[in-house]
Every structure is written in structure tokens, then in C-alpha cells.
Design a protein around this motif. Structure first.
Motif, PDB file in Angstrom:
ATOM      1  N   UNK A 181       1.318  -1.032   0.003  1.00 13.39           N
ATOM      2  CA  UNK A 181       0.547   0.024   0.102  1.00 13.39           C
ATOM      3  C   UNK A 181       0.570   1.435   0.116  1.00 13.39           C
ATOM      4  N   UNK A 182       2.458   0.872   0.475  1.00 12.83           N
ATOM      5  CA  UNK A 182       2.624   2.426   0.766  1.00 12.83           C
ATOM      6  C   UNK A 182       3.903   2.281  -0.510  1.00 12.83           C
ATOM      7  N   UNK A 183       3.581   1.580  -1.517  1.00 12.83           N
ATOM      8  CA  UNK A 183       3.869   2.238  -2.870  1.00 12.83           C
ATOM      9  C   UNK A 183       4.011   3.045  -3.449  1.00 12.83           C
ATOM     10  N   UNK A 184       5.441   4.130  -3.912  1.00 14.25           N
ATOM     11  CA  UNK A 184       5.017   5.692  -4.184  1.00 14.25           C
ATOM     12  C   UNK A 184       4.176   5.695  -5.521  1.00 14.25           C
ATOM     13  N   UNK A 185       4.662   4.200  -6.847  1.00 20.03           N
ATOM     14  CA  UNK A 185       3.901   4.538  -8.157  1.00 20.03           C
ATOM     15  C   UNK A 185       3.207   3.615  -8.006  1.00 20.03           C
ATOM     16  N   UNK A 186       2.613   3.641  -9.166  1.00 15.36           N
ATOM     17  CA  UNK A 186       2.005   2.556  -9.734  1.00 15.36           C
ATOM     18  C   UNK A 186       0.283   2.182  -9.558  1.00 15.36           C
ATOM     19  N   UNK A 187      -0.428   0.964  -9.350  1.00 14.80           N
ATOM     20  CA  UNK A 187      -1.731   1.108  -9.530  1.00 14.80           C
ATOM     21  C   UNK A 187      -1.922   0.445  -8.899  1.00 14.80           C
ATOM     22  N   UNK A 188      -3.499  -0.338  -8.661  1.00 12.81           N
ATOM     23  CA  UNK A 188      -4.020  -1.749  -7.524  1.00 12.81           C
ATOM     24  C   UNK A 188      -4.823  -1.546  -8.157  1.00 12.81           C
ATOM     25  N   UNK A 189      -5.437  -1.710  -9.787  1.00 13.46           N
ATOM     26  CA  UNK A 189      -6.814  -2.710  -9.949  1.00 13.46           C
ATOM     27  C   UNK A 189      -6.301  -4.144  -9.192  1.00 13.46           C
ATOM     28  N   UNK A 190      -5.658  -4.636  -9.956  1.00  8.39           N
ATOM     29  CA  UNK A 190      -5.350  -5.920  -9.854  1.00  8.39           C
ATOM     30  C   UNK A 190      -4.899  -6.559  -8.708  1.00  8.39           C
ATOM     31  N   UNK A 191      -4.260  -5.679  -7.346  1.00  5.66           N
ATOM     32  CA  UNK A 191      -4.050  -6.152  -6.295  1.00  5.66           C
ATOM     33  C   UNK A 191      -2.699  -5.373  -6.387  1.00  5.66           C
ATOM     34  N   UNK A 192      -2.181  -5.988  -5.027  1.00  9.14           N
ATOM     35  CA  UNK A 192      -0.566  -5.410  -4.462  1.00  9.14           C
ATOM     36  C   UNK A 192       0.160  -6.979  -5.068  1.00  9.14           C
ATOM     37  N   UNK A 193       1.245  -6.741  -5.512  1.00  5.87           N
ATOM     38  CA  UNK A 193       1.965  -7.428  -5.932  1.00  5.87           C
ATOM     39  C   UNK A 193       3.397  -7.555  -5.399  1.00  5.87           C
ATOM     40  N   UNK A 194       3.960  -8.089  -4.915  1.00  2.00           N
ATOM     41  CA  UNK A 194       5.478  -8.208  -4.135  1.00  2.00           C
ATOM     42  C   UNK A 194       5.330  -9.564  -5.006  1.00  2.00           C
ATOM     43  N   UNK A 195       7.299  -9.490  -4.477  1.00  3.52           N
ATOM     44  CA  UNK A 195       8.315 -10.619  -5.405  1.00  3.52           C
ATOM     45  C   UNK A 195       7.261 -11.829  -5.140  1.00  3.52           C
ATOM     46  N   UNK A 196       7.448 -12.499  -4.129  1.00  3.82           N
ATOM     47  CA  UNK A 196       6.780 -14.004  -4.076  1.00  3.82           C
ATOM     48  C   UNK A 196       5.277 -13.786  -5.047  1.00  3.82           C
ATOM     49  N   UNK A 197       4.865 -13.112  -4.840  1.00  6.20           N
ATOM     50  CA  UNK A 197       3.606 -13.103  -5.409  1.00  6.20           C
ATOM     51  C   UNK A 197       3.834 -12.473  -6.778  1.00  6.20           C
ATOM     52  N   UNK A 198       4.544 -12.970  -7.587  1.00  4.74           N
ATOM     53  CA  UNK A 198       5.409 -12.090  -9.097  1.00  4.74           C
ATOM     54  C   UNK A 198       5.952 -13.533  -9.277  1.00  4.74           C
ATOM     55  N   UNK A 199       6.696 -14.490  -8.377  1.00  2.00           N
ATOM     56  CA  UNK A 199       7.084 -15.704  -8.523  1.00  2.00           C
ATOM     57  C   UNK A 199       6.065 -17.272  -8.654  1.00  2.00           C
ATOM     58  N   UNK A 200       4.710 -16.662  -7.872  1.00  2.00           N
ATOM     59  CA  UNK A 200       3.961 -18.023  -7.046  1.00  2.00           C
ATOM     60  C   UNK A 200       2.820 -18.620  -8.188  1.00  2.00           C
TER      61      UNK A 200
END
Ligand code: TNX
Length: 524
Positions: free
Chosen positions: A417-436
Motif C-alpha cells: 500500500x505504501x509504494x509511491x508509484x503504480x496502480x492497484x486495480x489487479x492487486x498488490x504484487x510483492x515479489x513472492x506473488x510475482x514468482x508464485x
């Protein structure tokens, strides 16, 4: 000049001799033969066989192959500034203390893009069937050297490569990154910088999103206002920009030298406000709308029933096909909320044959699957769940599918939620989510054999410069790259996160503005 050079050489030689006696080994530096991303298919470490780069190291390349020599030169360009070694690149007629890049004689499994790498005490040999394979092998080799090797300034070393053998080849043919140069424009140098970054992770496709409501970014003969007017702004009202024909060709060539094929996208029939604003006749009502600098989607459409629309589309596709050596032209087709469903089908059925007419295959966002029986059309899945009947039906007709599920692979989503850039419509994507996730079994009833590969799209509504690109792409892009390259048997978060931490050291030396995800134990 000669003398000065000689003195430098002496100084370096002395320093090297000193470091040679130091007992540091690659293993002590926390690095092993498998500390790379993407994980190699197979590796046999051999602790007795570390290789040390030194002042006398030569890069030998397959005699008679200009491409192999070009790969060797690119490797030397990375290694020289940090090591200070001359690293001459010579045809592999002689043998000596060196790194050999050889065509032929590789393990059969390496195919068209893989390589085998043998690191011994007195030589490193990379063998591949193609220059692309050699290039992939050199990217692995870079990562096996200490992180400081990526620096533009001189470092001490020792420059040790852990010993052993690797046999490596990709799981999927298509390993892509997409950059949206329409919402915010990125100049030639910014795109080249990104190309250099993604090439390290064996990405082999760069999809350029060249048009959208906010901007048209590529010159098209006969339609000068597309760029002079349609290219003149961007999200937020900045100056925008566009690529001339020769600048686009320069990007294509730059990517090609790194074994990356450019896939140009002109998004249609929606996402076309910049074109509609440039040419009144493309609008059903004959009135050009104003340029758009906001971030809404789904409000524009080409006029499906006007003949001029298809002359326009054909002129665009002819030009893109002429400028693009790759097999695909991407025709978009997403979020066409301002186009009636029947009109969408009509449009796509008319436009996809135009792509074929100019010798290319059409790719499109997965909505295109509902309009096609032509199995050469490639739907790119950007949905956020694992069910899509239309995509399943397309694969049953013989289509391949490209996977970029938005909640996993969209690099423009915020990390938290604190990422200064980007959008959220598809969710928050931490690197483990991107990898998982597993591309081979992601969409229900789409078998791995129907998956052409993966892509990590980077939409640029909130991104204005290379710092922003890097912050969103790193560390997630390497996660998607590994899903595309490495066999599923290597998939392991604990291993990936350790290897990712080491990439952070490299990004520090490269000046990459990466996101220091709190989920990773960064080592510098
Ligand atoms: C959806 S994904 C879009 C883009 C936006 C993106 C932002 C897709 C095919 N269309 O127009 O830029 O979301 O995340």
C-alpha cells in the motif's frame, strides 16, 4: 601514450599478483555455480575448478562467426571497466587462458537458445548451437563473477568464477517484457537501458506499446499528424514524443544484438484517442476529439464502418511490418468498451488478415480470442483468474497463448500500500506473488504445450523516467523471467529469494534503482 599504457598495465599486473595470493574463493563470497537468475536447467558444481579472470585472459570466439565475435565484444565491454583488464577478443584459433565462445559441439538439449558452460581452472568454455545461446551463456557467466564486475569503475577483484558445468535451455520460447511508451514517452536511451537490463535475465521479446489514448509514438508515412499532434503529449500533459523510423530501427537493432525481438503494438480499435485527435476523418462523427492526458480507459474507438479506417490500419501495419523483423505485430484489442461487441468482431476479422498479408502473425490482448478461428493469432492473457473459456477454445483450435496475468505479472501494480508509484486495480504484487505461479498450469484446461510463454507488462500511467521503470521492474521482472526460462523442477522460493538478494548487489553496481522489498535479505 604507449608508455603510459605500459605503466598502467604494470600497476594492474602487480595488483593482480597480490590478489592472486589471497585465499578468497567464490564459495567464500557466498556464490556458487547456481547463484544465477534464471536458475539453470542443470548444474554440476566442482569446487576444485574455480577460474580466475586475470590480466592475461583472452576472450576467444568461434572463428569465422561475426555474431560470436559480437557476443564476445559485448562480454568484454561489461568486464573491462571494472576489472581494468584488456580482455582482447580473438578468433578461437589459438587456445590459452581464456573464455571461449564456441558454436557447435554442445549437448543436444541446448537447442536454439541454450548453452553449456564449463568452468575449469585454466579456461571457461561456452558452447551453443547459435549465437543466441552463446549470448545466454555470457549472461550466466556475468552473474557468476563478483557483483563488482558490473561497476563502471575499477575494482580489486579477485575475479573468481565458481567451477563446474551447466547445461541450460529455456522452458518457454517466449519470455517477454512490455514497456508502455504511450502513457509516458521514453526516449531511445531509456528504452536501450531497459533492454540492457532485461537481457541479463534471458528475456527474448520486447513488446513496445506504441499507441494509446494519450499518445502515438511511431512515425507512419502519409499520416504525419499521428506523431506531430498525436505524439505531442502524455499523461499529465508533458511533452510526449515519438520515434522516427530510424530511431525505431535503432531500437530494433539494439535489441537484436541482445537476442531480443521487438514486438510493436498498435492498440485498436479502442485506446485510439491520440489517432482520433490527429485525424477527424477516423471518427464516426467526423470531429476530432481533443488530446487526452488523463488515465481513464475504454472511451475511444476507431469507426468500424468507415473505409478510411481500414486504409489507415493497413498503412500502419504495412509500415510496422516493414520495420520489424520479428514474426508478430500486436494489434491490441483490449478494453474496447466504446466499440459494440459485433463491431469488435467485424473489425478484428477484417484486420487480422491484413497482418497476414504483410507476412506477420497477429498478437492481441486475450479479448481477441472471441473473434478468431485463425490459430496463428496469439491471444495474450491479462486476466486475473484462472478461468477463461474463450482462451481455452482458442487453444483447442490450435492457438498458443501468451501469459501475463495481471495479478501476477503486471509490473505496474504497487508492491504494497505504501509504494509511491503504480496502480492497484489487479492487486498488490510483492515479489513472492510475482514468482508464485506456474505458467504451465495456470489457466484451467490450457496445457503447458499450448503456452508460448510469459510476459511482464509495464504500463506507464504513473511512470516518467528510468528510475521509475527500474523501481517497478526490479525485483519482479527477474521473477517472471525465471518462470519463463527455468524448468519447473527448479522452482523454489527459498532458493529464488537467496539468488535475488545477490542480484541486488549487482544492481547497486549498475546503478539500477530497485525496490528493496522487505521480503528479501538483501546483502548490500
Ligand atoms: C489495463 S491490461 C490495460 C491498460 C492499462 C493497465 C494498467 C490491458 C490490456 N489494458 O490499458 O494501462 O490496465 O494496469
Amino acid at each position: 601514450m604507449h608508455v603510459r599504457r605500459f605503466l598502467t598495465v604494470m600497476a594492474v599486473t602487480t595488483a593482480t599478483a597480490a590478489t592472486f595470493s589471497a585465499p578468497t574463493t567464490a564459495a567464500q563470497a557466498g556464490k556458487s555455480l547456481t547463484s544465477v537468475i534464471p536458475a539453470p536447467a542443470e548444474a554440476w558444481p566442482d569446487a576444485r575448478q574455480a577460474f580466475r579472470l586475470n590480466w592475461g585472459t583472452v576472450i576467444f570466439t568461434e572463428a569465422g562467426s561475426r555474431e560470436a565475435m559480437a557476443v564476445g565484444r559485448q562480454l568484454a565491454d561489461v568486464l573491462r571497466p571494472s576489472t581494468g583488464y584488456p580482455l582482447p577478443v580473438l578468433p578461437a584459433l589459438a587456445r590459452g587462458h581464456g573464455i571461449s565462445l564456441l558454436l557447435g559441439g554442445a549437448d543436444a538439449r541446448v537447442g536454439q537458445e541454450g548453452y553449456q558452460l564449463a568452468v575449469e581452472r585454466d579456461q571457461i568454455v561456452i558452447r551453443a548451437n547459435t549465437p543466441a545461446g552463446l549470448y545466454a551463456g555470457t549472461q550466466t557467466l556475468r552473474q557468476l563473477l563478483p557483483a563488482q564486475v558490473e561497476s563502471k569503475t575499477r575494482h580489486q577483484g579477485p575475479w573468481v568464477v565458481p567451477g563446474g558445468r551447466i547445461v541450460d535451455y529455456p522452458r518457454f520460447a517466449h519470455r517477454g517484457a512490455m514497456l508502455d511508451v504511450a502513457r509516458h514517452f521514453f526516449g531511445v536511451d531509456e528504452v536501450k537501458r531497459y533492454i540492457d537490463q532485461i537481457a541479463q535475465y534471458k528475456i527474448n521479446r520486447l513488446h513496445l506499446h506504441l499507441s494509446d489514448d494519450q499518445g502515438w509514438r511511431i512515425e507512419i508515412p502519409g499520416w504525419p499528424r499521428l506523431t506531430s499532434h498525436g505524439g505531442s503529449t502524455e499523461v499529465g500533459g508533458g511533452p510526449g514524443g515519438f520515434y522516427t523510423r530510424s530511431q525505431y530501427l535503432e531500437l530494433v537493432a539494439y535489441a537484436k544484438a541482445r537476442y531480443i525481438t521487438v514486438i510493436p503494438e498498435i492498440d485498436m480499435p479502442g485506446h485510439t484517442n491520440a489517432a482520433l485527435a490527429s485525424y477527424a476523418e477516423l471518427n464516426c462523427n467526423g470531429i476530432a476529439p481533443p488530446l487526452y492526458t488523463g488515465t481513464s480507459v475504454g472511451f475511444s474507438s476507431l469507426c468500424i464502418d468507415k473505409e478510411i479506417t481500414y486504409k489507415f490500419v493497413e498503412d500502419v501495419i504495412r509500415e510496422l511490418a516493414a520495420l520489424t523483423p520479428g514474426e508478430y505485430i500486436h494489434i491490441g484489442g483490449d478494453e474496447t468498451h466504446a466499440t459494440k461487441p459485433a463491431d469488435y468482431v467485424k473489425f478484428m476479422q477484417r484486420v487480422t488478415p491484413i497482418v497476414a498479408k504483410y507476412g506477420k502473425k497477429a498478437a492481441g490482448w486475450h479479448e481477441i480470442a472471441k473473434t478468431q478461428s485463425d490459430p496463428s493469432v496469439l491471444p495474450q492473457y491479462w486476466g486475473t483468474d484462472d478461468v477463461d473459456e474463450e482462451v481455452v477454445a482458442a487453444t483447442q483450435r490450435g492457438s498458443k497463448v501468451l501469459l501475463s496475468p495481471a495479478h501476477k505479472s503486471y509490473l505496474d501494480m504497487k508492491y504494497d500500500r505504501s509504494t509511491p508509484l503504480g496502480l492497484t486495480w489487479a492487486g498488490l504484487i510483492e515479489v513472492d506473488t510475482a514468482y508464485g505461479w506456474n505458467p504451465g498450469s495456470f489457466i484451467r484446461n490450457v496445457p503447458e504445450s499450448s503456452v508460448l510463454g510469459v510476459e511482464a507488462p509495464l504500463w506507464s500511467e504513473t511512470l516518467e523516467n528510468s528510475d521509475h521503470i527500474e523501481f517497478m521492474a526490479f525485483p519482479r521482472l527477474p521473477a517472471i523471467a525465471e518462470l519463463g526460462w527455468s524448468p519447473w523442477s527448479t522452482h523454489d522460493w527459498a532458493s529464488f529469494s537467496r539468488r535475488l538478494a545477490l542480484q541486488g548487489d549487482r544492481w547497486v553496481h549498475q546503478g539500477v534503482n530497485f525496490y528493496r522489498s522487505p521480503t528479501i535479505a538483501w546483502t548490500s
